[in-house]
Design an enzyme around this catalytic site. Structure first.
Site, short mmCIF file in Angstrom:
data_model
loop_
_atom_site.label_atom_id
_atom_site.label_comp_id
_atom_site.label_asym_id
_atom_site.label_seq_id
_atom_site.Cartn_x
_atom_site.Cartn_y
_atom_site.Cartn_z
N SER A 183 12.51 52.54 -55.96
CA SER A 183 13.79 52.81 -55.40
C SER A 183 15.00 51.58 -55.19
CB SER A 183 13.14 52.00 -54.44
OG SER A 183 13.55 53.04 -52.40
N ASP A 207 12.71 58.04 -57.73
CA ASP A 207 13.37 57.84 -56.30
C ASP A 207 14.54 56.53 -55.58
OD1 ASP A 207 13.78 60.00 -54.07
OD2 ASP A 207 11.87 59.00 -52.77
N HIS A 284 2.69 65.55 -69.02
CA HIS A 284 2.06 66.84 -69.26
C HIS A 284 2.92 67.54 -68.24
CE1 HIS A 284 0.02 64.43 -66.12
NE2 HIS A 284 -0.04 65.26 -65.14
#
Length: 331
Positions: A183, A207, A284
Site C-alpha cells: 500500500s 496493491d 505456485h
C-alpha cells in the site's frame, strides 16, 4: 467537497488463513465508498479526510525516526536493531552479506507488529537463508492520510540512504536486495529505489495505494529497480489500490479488484500481501499474459505463463498477467 471515509470495525488483524472478523460489519454493499488507503493493523473508528491538513511539524526529521529491524535464521523472532551511521550495530548483528536481503515496508496505520511483517518474514526464513529487515515508520504511518502521503518520499529516501550505508559497511551487493512494500509502503520502497538510482535488483509493490497517488510523481514506477513487480488486488475505480499497470510486470489476481472469500475492500486490499507470502513459500501461483484489460476482466488471457511473486531476487518479466486463486491461504 470533503471526501471522508468513516469505517467502524473491531479489528483488521489478519492471519494467514482467517477471513477478517469485521466482514459482517463492513461489506461492499453498506460501506461508504472508499477513498483512501486502509490499515492492515487493528484500529477502531478510522476517519480519513483526503482534503485534510498536512502536519508540517510532524514531517520535520521524519526519516530519522525510521527503525530497521533485522531477522535471520539465527534470530527468527527477536529483532536486532540496525542504525544508519552506526557501523557497530551492523557489524555485531547477524547480517550476512553473502545472503540475499529483503526489506519489508508496511502500510498506513501499521507498525512492526502488524501481520504482514510476520507472515512475509516467516515465509522467507522458511525458504532460505535471508536477511529480513522490517522497516517501521510508525510516527508517519499513524498520522492522518494526507500527512502520510506527503512524508512517504522522505521516508523512502531515508531507507535508500540506509541501504547505501549498509552496503558500504558490509560489502553486500545491490544485486541481492529485494524491497517489498504494501500500500503506502509500495510507494515508499519505490522512493528508496529511486534514491539508489534503480540499482537494487527487485521491488515488489503489494496493491500500491491509489488515493492521491494515481497522478503523483512520487509513486512507484518501473525505473525504481532493475525489476519492478506489482500485485493488484483492489484496483477498481472505488478500490484502495492503483488499478493501472506501473511496473515491468503487473499481476491481477482474479481480475485485480475483488478477491475470492472477501466481502470488504479492506480484505481485497490486504489479500496482496497474503498472496505474496504464499508464493514465497510455494511459488505456485502462475499468471497468464494478457493483451489488454478486457482479457484481464473476462479471464480470457491466453499468453505465456509467468510466476507471480516468489523469492527469486534476480527475477525479470514484462507485461500484464492474470492469476486465478482460491479463497484461502495458500490460495
Amino acid at each position: 467537497m470533503k471526501l471522508t471515509l468513516a469505517l467502524l470495525f473491531v479489528s483488521l488483524a489478519y492471519t494467514a488463513i482467517a477471513v477478517p472478523i469485521d466482514e459482517a460489519v463492513i461489506t461492499k454493499e453498506n460501506a461508504v465508498e472508499p477513498t483512501g488507503d486502509i490499515p492492515e493493523g487493528g484500529r477502531d473508528n478510522v476517519e480519513l479526510h483526503l482534503d485534510g491538513e498536512v502536519d508540517e511539524e510532524l514531517l520535520q526529521g521524519i526519516a530519522e525516526r525510521n527503525l530497521y529491524l533485522l531477522f535471520t535464521r539465527r534470530n527468527p523472532t527477536s529483532a536486532q536493531t540496525l542504525a544508519i551511521n552506526n557501523a557497530a550495530t551492523i557489524k555485531t548483528s547477524n547480517f550476512n552479506p553473502n545472503h540475499r536481503t529483503v526489506v519489508i515496508a508496511h502500510g498506513w496505520l501499521s507498525n512492526q507488529n502488524t501481520g504482514l511483517n510476520e507472515l512475509i518474514r516467516d515465509a522467507y526464513l522458511g525458504t532460505d537463508e535471508t536477511n529480513v529487515i522490517i522497516l517501521e515508520y510508525r510516527r508517519l504511518a499513524m498520522a492522518n492520510y494526507v500527512t502520510a502521503v506527503r512524508g512517504i518520499p522522505v521516508v523512502g529516501k531515508g531507507l535508500g540512504q540506509f541501504i547505501r550505508y549498509l552496503i558500504g559497511v558490509t560489502g553486500a551487493r545491490y544485486e541481492d536486495i529485494h524491497l517489498v512494500g504494501f500500500s503506502l509502503g509500495a510507494h515508499l520502497v519505490g522512493n528508496a529505489g529511486r534514491e539508489l538510482f534503480g540499482r537494487v535488483s527487485r521491488i515488489t509493490g503489494l496493491d500500491p495505494a491509489g488515493p492521491l497517488w494515481v497522478l503523483n510523481s512520487n509513486r512507484l514506477r518501473a525505473s525504481d529497480a532493475r525489476y519492478v513487480e506489482v500485485i493488484h488486488t483492489n484496483g477498481a475505480y472505488t478500490g484502495l489500490g492503483i488499478g493501472t499497470s506501473i511496473g515491468h510486470a503487473d499481476f491481477y489476481p482474479n481480475g485485480g479488484s475483488s478477491q475470492p472469500g472477501c466481502l470488504t475492500y479492506i480484505c481485497d486490499h490486504n489479500r496482496a500481501w497474503e498472496l505474496f507470502a504464499a508464493t514465497v513459500s510455494y511459488n505456485h501461483l502462475i499468471g497468464r499474459k494478457c493483451s489488454n484489460s478486457v482479457q484481464i476482466t473476462l479471464n480470457t488471457c491466453r499468453g505465456a505463463t509467468f510466476p507471480m511473486g516468489n523469492h527469486i531476487v534476480d527475477k525479470f518479466g514484462l507485461g500484464e498477467y492474470r492469476v486465478n486463486t482460491n479463497r484461502r491461504y495458500p490460495f
